[in-house]
Structures are given as structure tokens and as C-alpha cells.
Enzyme design. Structure first.
Site, PDB file in Angstrom:
ATOM      1  N   ASP A  41       0.770  -1.452   0.065  1.00  0.00           N
ATOM      2  CA  ASP A  41       0.159   0.107   0.009  1.00  0.00           C
ATOM      3  C   ASP A  41       0.961   1.367  -0.029  1.00  0.00           C
ATOM      4  OD1 ASP A  41      -2.146   1.826   0.372  1.00  0.00           O
ATOM      5  OD2 ASP A  41      -2.369   1.332   2.453  1.00  0.00           O
ATOM      6  N   ASN A  43      -0.699   4.552   0.111  1.00  0.00           N
ATOM      7  CA  ASN A  43      -1.123   5.834   0.543  1.00  0.00           C
ATOM      8  C   ASN A  43      -2.155   5.591   1.617  1.00  0.00           C
ATOM      9  OD1 ASN A  43      -3.305   4.079  -0.604  1.00  0.00           O
ATOM     10  ND2 ASN A  43      -4.211   5.696  -1.730  1.00  0.00           N
ATOM     11  N   ASP A  45      -4.541   3.370   2.695  1.00  0.00           N
ATOM     12  CA  ASP A  45      -6.003   3.133   2.870  1.00  0.00           C
ATOM     13  C   ASP A  45      -5.952   1.694   3.121  1.00  0.00           C
ATOM     14  OD1 ASP A  45      -5.226   1.938   0.312  1.00  0.00           O
ATOM     15  OD2 ASP A  45      -6.698   2.980  -0.932  1.00  0.00           O
ATOM     16  N   ASP A  49      -1.282  -1.211  -3.980  1.00  0.00           N
ATOM     17  CA  ASP A  49      -1.752  -0.373  -5.196  1.00  0.00           C
ATOM     18  C   ASP A  49      -0.578  -0.374  -6.144  1.00  0.00           C
ATOM     19  OD1 ASP A  49      -0.004   1.911  -3.846  1.00  0.00           O
ATOM     20  OD2 ASP A  49      -1.793   2.224  -2.736  1.00  0.00           O
ATOM     21  N   ASP A 118      -3.751  -9.544 -16.325  1.00  0.00           N
ATOM     22  CA  ASP A 118      -4.848 -10.708 -15.949  1.00  0.00           C
ATOM     23  C   ASP A 118      -5.805 -10.427 -16.917  1.00  0.00           C
ATOM     24  OD1 ASP A 118      -6.212 -12.922 -14.985  1.00  0.00           O
ATOM     25  OD2 ASP A 118      -5.139 -12.493 -13.049  1.00  0.00           O
ATOM     26  N   ASP A 219      -7.867 -15.806 -17.391  1.00  0.00           N
ATOM     27  CA  ASP A 219      -8.681 -16.398 -16.385  1.00  0.00           C
ATOM     28  C   ASP A 219      -9.506 -17.489 -16.961  1.00  0.00           C
ATOM     29  OD1 ASP A 219      -9.296 -15.991 -13.635  1.00  0.00           O
ATOM     30  OD2 ASP A 219     -11.069 -15.592 -14.612  1.00  0.00           O
ATOM     31  N   GLU A 261      -5.494 -20.016 -18.042  1.00  0.00           N
ATOM     32  CA  GLU A 261      -5.893 -20.966 -16.652  1.00  0.00           C
ATOM     33  C   GLU A 261      -6.961 -22.023 -16.942  1.00  0.00           C
ATOM     34  OE1 GLU A 261      -7.647 -20.308 -12.255  1.00  0.00           O
ATOM     35  OE2 GLU A 261      -8.510 -19.358 -13.939  1.00  0.00           O
ATOM     36  N   HIS A 335      -2.941 -17.130  -6.128  1.00  0.00           N
ATOM     37  CA  HIS A 335      -3.635 -16.217  -5.101  1.00  0.00           C
ATOM     38  C   HIS A 335      -5.004 -16.993  -4.725  1.00  0.00           C
ATOM     39  CE1 HIS A 335      -5.162 -15.887  -9.064  1.00  0.00           C
ATOM     40  NE2 HIS A 335      -6.383 -15.656  -8.727  1.00  0.00           N
ATOM     41  N   ASP A 336      -5.303 -18.294  -5.499  1.00  0.00           N
ATOM     42  CA  ASP A 336      -6.449 -19.082  -5.270  1.00  0.00           C
ATOM     43  C   ASP A 336      -5.946 -20.360  -4.266  1.00  0.00           C
ATOM     44  OD1 ASP A 336      -8.221 -17.630  -6.530  1.00  0.00           O
ATOM     45  OD2 ASP A 336      -7.524 -18.883  -8.435  1.00  0.00           O
TER      46      ASP A 336
HETATM   47  C1  GLC Z   1      -9.984 -17.804 -11.647  1.00  0.00           C
HETATM   48  C2  GLC Z   1      -9.366 -16.744 -10.558  1.00  0.00           C
HETATM   49  C3  GLC Z   1     -10.324 -16.796  -9.298  1.00  0.00           C
HETATM   50  C4  GLC Z   1     -11.494 -16.124  -9.627  1.00  0.00           C
HETATM   51  C5  GLC Z   1     -12.103 -17.082 -10.944  1.00  0.00           C
HETATM   52  C6  GLC Z   1     -13.252 -16.272 -11.466  1.00  0.00           C
HETATM   53  O1  GLC Z   1      -9.906 -18.922 -11.165  1.00  0.00           O
HETATM   54  O2  GLC Z   1      -7.947 -17.004 -10.418  1.00  0.00           O
HETATM   55  O3  GLC Z   1      -9.366 -15.811  -8.349  1.00  0.00           O
HETATM   56  O4  GLC Z   1     -12.197 -16.082  -8.468  1.00  0.00           O
HETATM   57  O5  GLC Z   1     -11.279 -17.114 -11.782  1.00  0.00           O
HETATM   58  O6  GLC Z   1     -12.835 -15.175 -12.306  1.00  0.00           O
HETATM   59 CA    CA Z   2      -3.601   2.021  -1.310  1.00  0.00          CA
END
Ligand code: GLC
Ligand code: CA
Length: 566
Positions: A41, A43, A45, A49, A118, A219, A261, A335-336
């Protein structure tokens, strides 16, 4: 900066394998994934970012990565943390502005780092202007941008379920129709059968290419060609036709890396996706190795121990099948997914050792390695009370399972093991309050172990997980056998050690990994001891073993040896 400016921009004297050399740059690359809301971050919040990322470019350059994949930063109501886009050609104010994005692309270029965006093309946000138009009337020109079926309230066209819970069909009373959504209600699926949708998407992608991005992650791309009447979501009949058109109309006009993906990919399908003729993508993320620790035929929440021999079998199959006719992506985390060290390593006593071991296994294979933010520090999973979780998938699952009568402890155990927020806690930069992530209130709690596990403790510190990753990244640049060598699994039936060879004309490279917290015998050591130890996660490995240690890999020990041929 536009396409092809890499040679000029790179401060490292140009990017190896750049335009003109015939070799694809992304085959020698290591890619780092940033989840922008949790990275830095700038700023106060409490939300990471773009300016925060710019501030950390030195860190990324120190690690040695070639490209950064940014999870979505486009305008979005953030129902699914940006995977619900309402404007593909603008940046969400939470992350900054379009100018910040242009600045990031340019500054990253000065550090020799390309920016990968992405692309969420299967669905939009329900606040996207296309969807607002689409639901305003059946004869609206945008209506057919989405997937609709006539029906009666309370009687959806079929019983398909959405990934985040509930029916995949949502009733719109003013139209007397249902729309289809594979994810949340607020993520209506786009209708790829409509050529106008495809055309708009291609134009949008061209616009980003003009801005000089280095590539795209696509995605849930295997779900775009859905056929809901046949209950088909992944791998629909038109999928590869659409992907080839997409690739031809966009990516093939630049020198990009593209990674789809594809949860439903088999090696056979991956050969299409990543065919060396460039007709589709550079590579795909497949998940066969990731889905092993769940009960057969059930959801990821239904836990099962890691079947170690199966892991070998799966990774071997992918390595062997794609050799010479496709390209692998190599990853443990994103991230999943939960943190790999907590999942298949040991996030207690052997945290550092097991994090390095898992890294060695992955970075020794053929393909393009991905590092997910914090993985290079050995960041771990968390155990929070349910109120502290932010992820829509986790929260919906909790509600559904508790209502369905599951025991609270059982549901929480699933969340601790598999919840997506494990990967989304703020990046641990230093031991100051909030781990140096923000001066404000972080949008999600910081992992309480940040005083111990953080970048400040590791960058430049010999023996740290970070320095180990840095070395692995550098090795990939120094030894072509890591990029091109043929893979061969060894000790297939060994219940503790994952061993494999890589081999090209000049070299043989051996990787040995003990996957467990006890010593493991390994009879390959004796014949390799005299060779060069490129990297190992125990300091004295290769120094010549004491008598009782000969032929033994210590808990979670990993070694990579190199031998010259002939
Ligand atoms: C992909 C992303 C995931 C998202 C899903 C729907 O699996 O990696 O984070 O929730 O698609 O867009
Ligand atoms: Ca921020």
C-alpha cells in the site's frame, strides 16, 4: 512504450531471447505473481496499489524475475477481488490510475521486468455497461453479449451450480429470463458464440498491447465456450476454435507470453494450448498436481493427505508428454491456493528447509516457473476466526456447509487448509507494524508470524529462503539444461525421495528431494557426490558426508547436482 522496445528499455543490456533471436524469451523466464491488493500500500488506505508495486521494483529485480503477472487491476466493484471487471480499459481507483499503470509498465521495463495482465474474459461484472444494457431489454443490441434462457421464476433451466455456491442461473423478472453465471451472481458469463463479443475483446486486448504489456494470463479460459444446455462448462466444443481466433487476432501480433488458466487440462489438451506453432498460448496452468489432496470426486474442501507417489506420477507425466511439443508452467502457489510450505512442507520446525526443497523440485523441471508473492520468503497459511476471512468463496462455503449440518470445526479445518485467503494476507516486508504493508488498517489481517518471517530478515541474508530462490532463478539463466534438458523420473517407487534427471547434449543434472521430516536413504548420492553441487538446502551438503550420513538425505533435504558429459 510499445511492442518491441525491449532491447532499448532493458537496463540489463536487453532481454535474452528477445525479438529477432528466434528463441522465445519466456522459455528462459521466471515469472512473479503479484496480488496487488496485498502487495504494498502506498497511500495508507490499507489496500495495495500500483504505486506500491513501483516502490518494490528493486526487490523484484534483486530476486531476478523477468516478468510480473498482476492479478486484475481493472475497474471493478470487487465482488471477487477484481475478477469481476466493469471496465477493461481503466484501472480501479483503489489501485491508482491509467497513468500509474503506464508508469508501472515503463519503470518495470527499466528493471528488465515485463508486466503481464490478467484478462478475465469468461465473464464481466454485473456493473459492466454491456450487462447493464443487456438486462435493459431483450432487443437491446447488447442482450446477446450474455447467456440467457427463458423460464419461470423458481424453475431455472437446469440444476447447474455456480462455483461460488448456489444455482448457476439468476432470474431477471423484468425480462422473464435467467442469465448464466459460472461464478458469483455478480459475474455474468459472456456469450462467446456472439462474434461481436469476440471482436470487442480483441480490440480491447490490442489497446493493452499498444501500452507495452509483456503478456496476458487468461482467467478460466477453458470455460469460455460453455454450452449450458448440455451442462458443459469446461472444454466446450468450440473452445479451441475460439482460442485460435483470439490468438491470431491479438497475441500473435506481438512478442508476448500468454498463459491460460485451464483447470480441466490434460497433457493432450495442453499440447494444443501450448503448441510450438504459436496458434494458441505460450502455456497453460494445469492443476492436476494441485488437486491431489482432496477426496476423489469431491470438492477441494474435502481433505485428503497428499499421495506422494501420485504426485510423482502426475508431474512426470506432464514433463514427459509436453517435451518438444508443448510447454509447461511450473507453480505451487497462486492467489487461489494455500501456501505450499503449509501444504506439502512443514511450516513449523522445518519451514525454511521444506520451502527450499519444494522450490528446488519445481525450479529444476522443464517449463516456466512462477513464484507467487511471499513464496520466496516461505510465507505460511493462517488460522483466523471466520469473521476475519474476506474471500467470497470461503464465506459462501462456510454458510452453506454450516447450514447443511457440517460441524463448525470441520468447516474451519477445511478453510485453514484450502481457503484462498491463505495466499491473500499482506506481503510481509519487515517487522514493523502491519509488516510494512500499510500505515493504515489492512483490508485483511496480517499473518501474525510477520515479525519472524519477512523480507527485511531475508534479503541479502545468507541461508534465507529468499536468497535460495534468488539463486534458483539465477541458475536457470546460467544452465541451459534447466530450460531444454529432457526430464527423466528416477526412483519411481521410493516413498520418500523425489528424484529426477535433466539431460542435454553436454550435461546431466540430478535433483534429489526428501519430501518428509525424517532422514531418507538415497543410493543415488554415492555416484554423484563427486559432481558439482549447484545448490542444496543444507549448508554442509557436498562437503563430504560423515560416516553415518553417507547416502542419506536429511529432513526435507534437497540437492541439485550437475555433471559434464563425456
Ligand atoms: C479464476 C481466478 C479466481 C477467480 C475465478 C473467477 O479461477 O483465479 O481468483 O475467482 O477465476 O474469475
Ligand atoms: Ca492503497
Amino acid at each position: 512504450m510499445g511492442q518491441g522496445d525491449w532491447q532499448k528499455a532493458g537496463q540489463k543490456g536487453g532481454i535474452p531471447g528477445g525479438l529477432g533471436s528466434g528463441r522465445k524469451w519466456w522459455k528462459d523466464a521466471v515469472i512473479y505473481q503479484i496480488y496487488p491488493r496485498s502487495f504494498q500500500d502506498s497511500n495508507g488506505d490499507g489496500i495495495g496499489d500500483l504505486q506500491g508495486i513501483i516502490r518494490r521494483l528493486d526487490y523484484l529485480e534483486a530476486l531476478g524475475v523477468d516478468a510480473v503477472w498482476l492479478s486484475p487491476v481493472c475497474k471493478s466493484p470487487q465482488d471477487d477481488n477484481g475478477y469481476d471487471i466493469s471496465d477493461y480499459q481503466d484501472i480501479d481507483p483503489m489501485f491508482g490510475s491509467l497513468e500509474d499503470m503506464e508508469q508501472l509498465i515503463a519503470k518495470a521495463g527499466e528493471h528488465g521486468i515485463r508486466i503481464i495482465m490478467d484478462l478475465v474474459l469468461n465473464h464481466t461484472s454485473d456493473e459492466h455497461p454491456w450487462f447493464l444494457e443487456a438486462k435493459s431489454g431483450k432487443d437491446n443490441p447488447y442482450h446477446d453479449y450474455y447467456v440467457w434462457r427463458d423460464g419461470e421464476p423458481g424453475a431455472p433451466p437446469n440444476d447447474m451450480r455456480a462455483c461460488f455456491g448456489g444455482s448457476a442461473w439468476e432470474w431477471v423478472p423484468q425480462l422473464g429470463q435467467y442469465y448464466f453465471h459460472q461464478f458469483s451472481v455478480r459475474q455474468p458469463d459472456l456469450n462467446w458464440d456472439n462474434p461481436k463479443v469476440r471482436q470487442e475483446i480483441y480490440e480491447m486486448i490490442g489497446w493493452w498491447m499498444e501500452k507495452g504489456v509483456g503478456g496476458f494470463r487468461l482467467d478460466v479460459i477453458d470455460q469460455i465456450a460453455k454450452a449450458p444446455d448440455e451442462k458443459i462448462t469446461g472444454n466446450g466444443p468450440m473452445l479451441h476454435t475460439y482460442i485460435r481466433e483470439l490468438s491470431r487476432e491479438t497475441f500473435q501480433k506481438g512478442d508476448l507470453v500468454t498463459v491460460g488458466e485451464a483447470w480441466g487440462a490434460s497433457p493432450e489438451l495442453a499440447k494444443l494450448y501450448s503448441c510450438p506453432d504459436g496458434s494458441e498460448f505460450s502455456m497453460v496452468f494445469q492443476f492436476e498436481h494441485i488437486e491431489l489432496d482432496k477426496q476423489e470426486g469431491k470438492q477441494k474442501w474435502d481433505l485428503a493427505p497428499l499421495p506422494f507417489l501420485k504426485l510423482k506420477e502426475v508431474l512426470n507425466r506432464w514433463q514427459v508428454s509436453l517435451y518438444g511439443c508443448g510447454w509447461n508452467s511450473l507453480f505451487w502457489d497462486n492467489h487461489d491456493l494455500p501456501r505450499i510450505v503449509s501444504r506439502w512442507g512443514d511450516d513449523g520446525k522445518y519451514r525454511a528447509e521444506s520451502a527450499k526443497m519444494l522450490a528446488t523440485l519445481l525450479h529444476g523441471m522443464q517449463g516456466t516457473p512462477y513464484i507467487y508473492q511471499g513464496e520466496e520468503l516461505g510465507m505460511t497459511n493462517v488460522k483466523y476466526p471466520i469473521e476475519d476471512y474476506r474471500d467470497i468463496e470461503t464465506r459462501n462455503m462456510y454458510r452453506e456447509r454450516v447450514q447443511a449440518g457440517y460441524r463448525e470445526e470441520e468447516v474451519m479445518a477445511s478453510i485453514y487448509a484450502k481457503g484462498r485467503d491463505n495466499a491473500r494476507t499482506p506481503m510481509q516486508w519487515d517487522g514493523s507494524e502491519n509488516a510494512g504493508f500499510t500505515n493504515g488498517e489492512p483490508w485483511i489481517r496480517v499473518n501474525p508470524n510477520y515479525r519472524d518471517i519477512n523480507a527485511a530478515n531475508q534479503v541479502g541474508v545468507p541461508g534465507s529462503v529468499f536468497e535460495y530462490y534468488r539463486k534458483l532463478v539465477a541458475l536457470r539463466k546460467g544452465y541451459p539444461v534447466l530450460t531444454d534438458g529432457r526430464f527423466k523420473l528416477l526412483l519411481e517407487e521410493d516413498e520418500k525421495v523425489f528424484a529426477y534427471l535433466r539431460e542435454d547434449e553436454g550435461h546431466r543434472l540430478l535433483v534429489l528431494c526428501n519430501f518428509f521430516g525424517e532422514p531418507a536413504k538415497c543410493n543415488l548420492i554415492a555416484s554423484w557426490e563427486k559432481e558439482t553441487l549447484l545448490i542444496g538446502n543444507y549448508e554442509d551438503a557436498g562437503a563430504g558426508p560423515g560416516p553415518e550420513e553417507a547416502g542419506i538425505l536429511r529432513p526435507y533435504e534437497a540437492r541439485m547436482y550437475l555433471a559434464k558429459k563425456g
